[in-house]
Structures are given as C-alpha cells and as structure tokens.
Design an enzyme around this catalytic site. Sequence first.
Site, short mmCIF file in Angstrom:
data_model
loop_
_atom_site.label_atom_id
_atom_site.label_comp_id
_atom_site.label_asym_id
_atom_site.label_seq_id
_atom_site.Cartn_x
_atom_site.Cartn_y
_atom_site.Cartn_z
N LYS A 283 0.80 -1.23 0.00
CA LYS A 283 0.00 0.00 0.00
C LYS A 283 0.84 1.28 0.00
CE LYS A 283 -4.29 -1.75 1.96
NZ LYS A 283 -5.38 -1.59 2.91
N ASN A 304 -4.85 1.91 -1.98
CA ASN A 304 -5.41 0.55 -2.00
C ASN A 304 -6.08 0.23 -3.34
OD1 ASN A 304 -7.93 1.88 -1.78
ND2 ASN A 304 -8.81 0.04 -0.85
N ASP A 319 -10.30 2.64 1.06
CA ASP A 319 -10.49 2.19 2.45
C ASP A 319 -11.17 3.31 3.25
OD1 ASP A 319 -9.39 -0.33 2.26
OD2 ASP A 319 -7.37 0.34 2.74
N ALA A 344 -1.48 1.40 14.64
CA ALA A 344 -0.94 2.51 13.85
C ALA A 344 -0.37 2.01 12.52
CB ALA A 344 0.13 3.25 14.65
N ARG A 367 1.00 -0.59 20.08
CA ARG A 367 2.05 -1.37 20.73
C ARG A 367 3.40 -0.66 20.61
NH1 ARG A 367 2.84 -7.24 18.17
NH2 ARG A 367 3.44 -5.94 16.40
N THR A 368 3.70 -0.19 19.39
CA THR A 368 4.93 0.58 19.19
C THR A 368 4.53 2.06 19.22
OG1 THR A 368 5.64 -1.20 17.72
CG2 THR A 368 6.93 0.84 17.64
N TYR A 430 -13.06 -8.65 10.21
CA TYR A 430 -14.41 -9.16 9.87
C TYR A 430 -14.49 -10.68 9.93
CZ TYR A 430 -11.83 -9.26 5.50
OH TYR A 430 -10.85 -9.45 4.55
P1 NAP Z 1 -0.59 -3.23 9.61
O1 NAP Z 1 -0.28 -2.08 8.72
O2 NAP Z 1 0.34 -4.38 9.65
O3 NAP Z 1 -0.75 -2.67 11.10
C1 NAP Z 1 -1.06 -3.52 12.15
C2 NAP Z 1 -1.14 -2.73 13.45
O4 NAP Z 1 -1.57 -3.63 14.45
C3 NAP Z 1 0.18 -2.14 13.88
O5 NAP Z 1 -0.05 -0.92 14.51
C4 NAP Z 1 0.69 -3.19 14.85
O6 NAP Z 1 1.50 -2.67 15.88
C5 NAP Z 1 -0.58 -3.67 15.47
N1 NAP Z 1 -0.44 -5.03 15.97
C6 NAP Z 1 -0.11 -6.12 15.23
N2 NAP Z 1 -0.05 -7.20 16.02
C7 NAP Z 1 -0.34 -6.78 17.27
C8 NAP Z 1 -0.41 -7.44 18.53
N3 NAP Z 1 -0.17 -8.75 18.63
N4 NAP Z 1 -0.73 -6.70 19.60
C9 NAP Z 1 -0.95 -5.37 19.50
N5 NAP Z 1 -0.89 -4.71 18.34
C10 NAP Z 1 -0.59 -5.40 17.25
O7 NAP Z 1 -2.00 -3.83 9.26
P2 NAP Z 1 -3.29 -3.07 8.66
O8 NAP Z 1 -3.26 -3.12 7.19
O9 NAP Z 1 -3.44 -1.76 9.30
O10 NAP Z 1 -4.43 -4.07 9.11
C11 NAP Z 1 -4.81 -4.14 10.46
C12 NAP Z 1 -6.15 -4.84 10.58
O11 NAP Z 1 -7.13 -4.13 9.85
C13 NAP Z 1 -6.14 -6.26 10.00
O12 NAP Z 1 -6.82 -7.09 10.88
C14 NAP Z 1 -6.92 -6.16 8.72
O13 NAP Z 1 -7.64 -7.31 8.44
C15 NAP Z 1 -7.87 -5.01 9.04
N6 NAP Z 1 -8.29 -4.32 7.81
C16 NAP Z 1 -9.59 -4.37 7.48
C17 NAP Z 1 -10.03 -3.72 6.35
C18 NAP Z 1 -11.48 -3.80 6.01
O14 NAP Z 1 -11.84 -3.39 4.90
N7 NAP Z 1 -12.33 -4.25 6.90
C19 NAP Z 1 -9.13 -3.01 5.55
C20 NAP Z 1 -7.79 -2.95 5.92
C21 NAP Z 1 -7.37 -3.62 7.07
P3 NAP Z 1 3.06 -2.35 15.69
O15 NAP Z 1 3.09 -1.01 15.03
O16 NAP Z 1 3.57 -2.37 17.06
O17 NAP Z 1 3.61 -3.44 14.83
#
Ligand code: NAP
Length: 485
Positions: A283, A304, A319, A344, A367-368, A430
């Site tokens: 992305k 996206n 998004d 974040a 977390r970070t 979801y």
């Molecule tokens: P990402 O860029 O990898 O970010 C993940 C975030 O979650 C980071 O801030 C990370 O913290 C934190 N995290 C990961 N594992 C963790 C843990 N074990 N404990 C606490 N914090 C944790 O991912 P993303 O693209 O934002 O996606 C995140 C979620 O949103 C996913 O579940 C995805 O399925 C969902 N999503 C849904 C849609 C939708 O259309 N419904 C669209 C996009 C994303 P750190 O910074 O510390 O690593």
Amino acid sequence: MTRTCVAIWEADAASAIAVAREAIALGAECLEFRFDAMPLLPDDLTPFEQLEVRRIATLREREQGGEWEGTNEKKWEFLWRAAKSGFDIDLELGHPLVHRVHLLRPAKVIVSYHDHKKTPQIARIIESLVECAARSDMAKAAFSVRTMHDLAQLVEAAHWFSLSRERYTIIGMGEMGTVTRVLAHRLGSILSYASVSQGKETAPGQLDLETAKWLGKDPLVTGIIGNPLDHTLSPAMHNAAFRAAAVRGIYLKWVTMVDELEDFLDVTEALGIKGFNVTIPHKEPIVPFLDRIDPVAERIGAVNTVVNEDGSLVGRNTDVIGVERTFERYNVDVKGKAALVLGAGGASRSVLSFLIAKGADVDITNRTMGKAESLAKMFGADAVTTRVAEEKQYEVIVNCTPLGMKGFPQEMSISPHVLREGQFVMDTVYNPPVTPLLAEASRKNAVAVNGKDMLIYQALASFEMWTGKAVEYDVMERAFREALP
Ligand code: NAP
C-alpha cells in the site's frame, strides 16, 4: 482472432463426443481431444467427423504432462488416421515423430512444448517457440507460472515473439497465469484453452467455457496484488459484481513480492489491466511507481486502488470511503466526539483520516508508540499510552490491529474498562464476525460493528472507479457471506 478451444479429457470416444457436443452447444470454437486419456484408442474415428468445429488430436507423452505410454509406431498410426479423418494434430517438441509431420498434410500441425515445473528466462521461452514454429503451422508453449516475475517474463517473451509473425499460442499455467488465458488475444495467441465446465480442467488455471464465453475476447481485467492473498474475499465480491452489473470483466489474484512490483506494472502496461487493489505489503511502497496519486490517497500516504486511465496509473484510497460509509450506515456523526484508534498501521491511516476530517477529537494508541506518535503528528491526533487511554472516556473506538482476527491471538489490545454503554465500537476485523472486542462491547451495550461493511464499501467504490458502474451493496454482501470460510 483468438479462438476458444475446449480441451476434452474423457476415457472413451462416446463420452468424449458427448462432452464435445455440450461444448459446441456452449459456443466452443475448437475442440482438443486428449486421446492420451483413453486406455484404448478408438478404432473408428468417423463419429468425430460429425462435429462441426475444428478438432485437434493429441496423444501427449508423460514427460510433457500427458498419459501416453505407447510406442511411437502406435502413436504415428493413430495420428495418421486422425489426420485422415479431419483432425489437426498436436505433437510434442522434441518427439522423434516431429520430423515426419509434413506427411500428415493437409492436416494442420501444432508443435507444442509444456513445462509443468517452471517458466524459464525470456530467451529460453522464445527459443522454445522458435523450435515449435519451425515444423508446424502453430507453435504452442505452456509454462507453469508460479511468481509475478514468471508472468512478466512470459508476457515479454510473447511480445518479442509476436514480431516474428509466426502463428502461436503461449500459456501461463496455474492461478498466476490465468490472465494469459483471459487476455490471450493481447498476447497474440491463436487459441485459448478452456474446460467444458468447472472441475473438468486439463491444465491448472484454465477457465471453464461458460466463464470464457461470458468474458468474450476483450474483457475488463482487474485484480489484487499483495502477499499473502490466501484468504482474500475480494475476488468473490468483485466477480459477483461484474455479473450483476453485466460488465464483461474479471477480478484475479496476483501474489506479488515487494521486489516484483515493477514486474507487475510491466504486465499491467503490456496487457492493459484496467485496475487493481493493493494490499499488504504494497500500500505504501507502490506510491513512487504510480503516475499520479489523488489527494485523498496522498493525505493518507497509502494506496489501496489503482485505476489505469488510458495508460496512466492513478493511485487512490477507497479504504477511507469504506470507513466513512460504515459510519454513515450506522448514523454516527463523529463531529466533536472523543475517539480512540487502536493500532498505527495502514488501516489506522484511513480511520484517522476520516475521523479527523469529520471533526472528531482523536487519540491513537499502539504497541509501538513511536508509530502512533508519527501518525498522530501526520493527521492531527494525540498519541496516548493504553494506560492513559484506559482512564479516558470515548464515544467512538476503532480497532485497527489484527488482534481477534482468525489466526491471530483472540485478545484485545486494550482493557475492557474503556468499553461502555452507548459507545460506537468498530473492529476493522471481519473474520470472525465477532471478535473479543466486539463481544465485550456488546456485553456493555455498546453498538458493535465489524469490518465487513468497510470491506464491502471500499470494494464497491473501487469497482465503480474501474467500471463506471454502481453495484448494490447486497450483491457484494451475498458474495462475501458465501465466500467467508
Ligand atoms: P498493519 O499495517 O500491519 O498494522 C497492524 C497494526 O496492528 C500495527 O499498529 C501493529 O503494531 C498492530 N499489531 C499487530 N499485532 C499486534 C499485537 N499482537 N498486539 C498489539 N498490536 C498489534 O496492518 P493493517 O493493514 O493496518 O491491518 C490491520 C487490521 O485491519 C487487519 O486485521 C486487517 O484485516 C484489518 N483491515 C480491514 C479492512 C477492512 O476493509 N475491513 C481493511 C484494511 C485492514 P506495531 O506497530 O507495534 O507493529
């Protein structure tokens, strides 16, 4: 003009003819009979002569993915009879009988090469085609496409070979190669092989005939790049939308590594792919490769959706539209409300962008903490530790971490104390539909909403950008439910 050729794999002549009739009724323009599927070769080929489309007879050897184990004498005797009864003949490159194929005239001869293990480098692909073309009326080369790099090599090889003016068909086998079947004409292929129906494929990645006919010769091709893509529901939702909107188009899945982005963009340009979704991990990395970024995606710093506008690749972000429409659906006006964003990463950016644009008072925790701080600075929110957040009162909470998602810890990234009656709690996750956060929010009589609506609304917006057609929410929602594992 590319013709759709149905490959028939049946154990006897009667079944093969029955399938052939079915294929002709569905619009097959050519039939390939894989006689190597038959333990006993038919003595009488006259029933095949009644079939009113072009027919190809193949007795493929094991080393090229077939079942034929008989002698060369028997093979020649059969292909000779087939040629006399009006079949065109497909023979494998390197087979000792290839030097005799001129004796089969006036039957047309295809010399083919199949590599079920890999796609070689461009020079080797072209060499295979040159060798096949030397003794045939049509060269055919099929390679197993496992990576985006393989696909890019195949597409480029087709481009160079097309300059030779030889007649050829080039195929990428496997899911990554399906686009070479869908857009066979853009590769210059004479034939596009299809199965008579789903489950009757003779090679991986083949389309079924109904789908091939529905798509026609020049469909609109879209898809998704990312890694991993195993669980994406987007193909099911978009392909349902194409049917509902009566737009001849398809949405494919392209697993792409970070160092393969340029390969993918080369394929996009060469084949005229209309647009694509971008997911983890591309992305942000894709931004410098695009011709233009719209202001929304620019503000978010992530793309996206990419739209190919007459060769110019425009990066967008739907998004954020997904988030906005979800809040609208639940009549939640966030103006002046205290909101907390958990996480974040990429999803947080869209959520923050929406909340800040609509006038919410936003805290972010992660977390970070360094990442929360930089996003807070970028969007005009406040970065807070979970300890601080747990002492405050929020009207809106949005989880943007993968916690609670299938395959991830079934936990919450914050204490349940922050949840209370009347709050609007959204989880971007979801699958499963009820995460620990949402279960806890419901227990506290908060409004608990999962990420399904965000996913569907972003997909509807992307679809409209590519096709100009608006599709009903219910179309994608039904496809989502049916595809959810
Ligand atoms: P990402 O860029 O990898 O970010 C993940 C975030 O979650 C980071 O801030 C990370 O913290 C934190 N995290 C990961 N594992 C963790 C843990 N074990 N404990 C606490 N914090 C944790 O991912 P993303 O693209 O934002 O996606 C995140 C979620 O949103 C996913 O579940 C995805 O399925 C969902 N999503 C849904 C849609 C939708 O259309 N419904 C669209 C996009 C994303 P750190 O910074 O510390 O690593």
